[in-house]
Design a protein around this motif. Sequence first.
Motif, PDB file in Angstrom:
ATOM      1  N   GLY A  13       3.652  -4.977   3.788  1.00 41.76           N
ATOM      2  CA  GLY A  13       4.737  -4.100   3.361  1.00 41.76           C
ATOM      3  C   GLY A  13       4.731  -2.736   4.025  1.00 41.76           C
ATOM      4  N   PRO A  14       3.620  -1.974   3.945  1.00 42.00           N
ATOM      5  CA  PRO A  14       3.614  -0.662   4.602  1.00 42.00           C
ATOM      6  C   PRO A  14       3.898  -0.735   6.098  1.00 42.00           C
ATOM      7  N   LEU A  15       3.396  -1.767   6.757  1.00 40.83           N
ATOM      8  CA  LEU A  15       3.628  -1.906   8.197  1.00 40.83           C
ATOM      9  C   LEU A  15       5.109  -2.133   8.491  1.00 40.83           C
ATOM     10  N   LEU A  16       5.769  -2.924   7.641  1.00 43.11           N
ATOM     11  CA  LEU A  16       7.190  -3.184   7.845  1.00 43.11           C
ATOM     12  C   LEU A  16       8.016  -1.915   7.637  1.00 43.11           C
ATOM     13  N   TYR A  17       7.666  -1.126   6.620  1.00 49.77           N
ATOM     14  CA  TYR A  17       8.407   0.116   6.397  1.00 49.77           C
ATOM     15  C   TYR A  17       8.108   1.148   7.478  1.00 49.77           C
ATOM     16  N   LEU A  18       6.893   1.126   8.001  1.00 53.96           N
ATOM     17  CA  LEU A  18       6.580   2.008   9.129  1.00 53.96           C
ATOM     18  C   LEU A  18       7.409   1.605  10.342  1.00 53.96           C
ATOM     19  N   GLY A  19       7.529   0.291  10.563  1.00 52.78           N
ATOM     20  CA  GLY A  19       8.366  -0.181  11.664  1.00 52.78           C
ATOM     21  C   GLY A  19       9.819   0.215  11.488  1.00 52.78           C
ATOM     22  N   ASN A  55       0.237  -0.666  -2.895  1.00 49.84           N
ATOM     23  CA  ASN A  55      -0.916  -1.449  -2.464  1.00 49.84           C
ATOM     24  C   ASN A  55      -2.211  -0.936  -3.081  1.00 49.84           C
ATOM     25  N   LEU A  56      -2.327   0.376  -3.245  1.00 46.83           N
ATOM     26  CA  LEU A  56      -3.516   0.934  -3.892  1.00 46.83           C
ATOM     27  C   LEU A  56      -3.619   0.443  -5.334  1.00 46.83           C
ATOM     28  N   LEU A  57      -2.475   0.431  -6.033  1.00 44.89           N
ATOM     29  CA  LEU A  57      -2.449  -0.050  -7.416  1.00 44.89           C
ATOM     30  C   LEU A  57      -2.844  -1.522  -7.481  1.00 44.89           C
ATOM     31  N   TRP A  58      -2.257  -2.324  -6.610  1.00 45.79           N
ATOM     32  CA  TRP A  58      -2.564  -3.754  -6.586  1.00 45.79           C
ATOM     33  C   TRP A  58      -4.036  -4.002  -6.270  1.00 45.79           C
ATOM     34  N   ARG A  59      -4.544  -3.337  -5.207  1.00 43.32           N
ATOM     35  CA  ARG A  59      -5.920  -3.579  -4.777  1.00 43.32           C
ATOM     36  C   ARG A  59      -6.921  -3.167  -5.857  1.00 43.32           C
ATOM     37  N   TYR A  60      -6.625  -2.070  -6.535  1.00 39.14           N
ATOM     38  CA  TYR A  60      -7.550  -1.643  -7.589  1.00 39.14           C
ATOM     39  C   TYR A  60      -7.584  -2.661  -8.718  1.00 39.14           C
ATOM     40  N   ALA A  61      -6.410  -3.107  -9.160  1.00 37.65           N
ATOM     41  CA  ALA A  61      -6.346  -4.057 -10.273  1.00 37.65           C
ATOM     42  C   ALA A  61      -6.967  -5.398  -9.906  1.00 37.65           C
ATOM     43  N   GLY A  62      -6.792  -5.815  -8.652  1.00 35.51           N
ATOM     44  CA  GLY A  62      -7.229  -7.143  -8.265  1.00 35.51           C
ATOM     45  C   GLY A  62      -8.623  -7.236  -7.678  1.00 35.51           C
ATOM     46  N   HIS A  63      -9.253  -6.103  -7.373  1.00 41.07           N
ATOM     47  CA  HIS A  63     -10.582  -6.138  -6.738  1.00 41.07           C
ATOM     48  C   HIS A  63     -11.600  -6.812  -7.656  1.00 41.07           C
ATOM     49  N   HIS A  64     -12.121  -7.950  -7.199  1.00 42.75           N
ATOM     50  CA  HIS A  64     -13.070  -8.736  -7.998  1.00 42.75           C
ATOM     51  C   HIS A  64     -12.518  -9.015  -9.407  1.00 42.75           C
ATOM     52  N   ASN A  65     -11.190  -9.215  -9.484  1.00 42.60           N
ATOM     53  CA  ASN A  65     -10.524  -9.477 -10.774  1.00 42.60           C
ATOM     54  C   ASN A  65     -10.806  -8.371 -11.795  1.00 42.60           C
ATOM     55  N   ARG A  66     -10.881  -7.145 -11.316  1.00 38.52           N
ATOM     56  CA  ARG A  66     -11.249  -6.023 -12.174  1.00 38.52           C
ATOM     57  C   ARG A  66     -10.405  -5.956 -13.443  1.00 38.52           C
TER      58      ARG A  66
END
Length: 215
Positions: A173-179, A141-152
């Motif tokens: 995803g993280p919430l499901l794996y935590l569950g 998610n960190l990778l995705w958010r960085y790449a996609g933030h304001h279409n960076r």
Amino acid sequence: MTHPSAPSPERDKGTARIEAFSDGVLAIIITLLVFGIQVPSRETVAQDGLLRALLDQWPMYLAFTASFFFILVMWINHHRLFLAIRRSDNTLMLLNGLLLFGISLVPFPTAVVAEYLDHPEQTVAVMVYNGWYFVIAIFFNLLWRYAGHHNRLFDAQTDPALVAFITRQYSVGPLLYLGAALLAFVHPLVSLLASIALAVFFALPNRDVDRLIGQ
């Protein structure tokens, strides 16, 4: 004239090596998993028979299956992400390295859960196993958010509303794996099966991601 949807030389130069390196690392990790499956010793076979000795290794087979499909799904989604990314920078490479670091450790919790799935400490073993998947999901998610933030790192014409919608999807995803990890307190084997089910779920085609790639 270059077609608008064709990869530019700049994109090839910026992401091709990242993708090639990532593919190589993931291929090595997924191959290493099989080394955890051991041939029964002759002493064990002499005592219980070959079939019984093979069947007694069911925790390793289950752990291998769960880990194989998890890494396979991570590769699929990593591939989808880099189809959308148009350029790279140092932070992207570091975050991609962080994701590979997380995946490279998967053989260890796999070995732990295979060893202790039929042991009184099976709850802890499965929590460690699915708990590490929770950490890897955060890295992704960190990778995705960085790449996609304001279409960076996406195309400037990419719909930001679509990116935001996919971000909310991935955040689950993280919430499901935590569950799944917490489910080990109820039933460790069900918790492990839940991680396999999550791998199958995240492997399914995502129409919104396909739309993003098409843009």
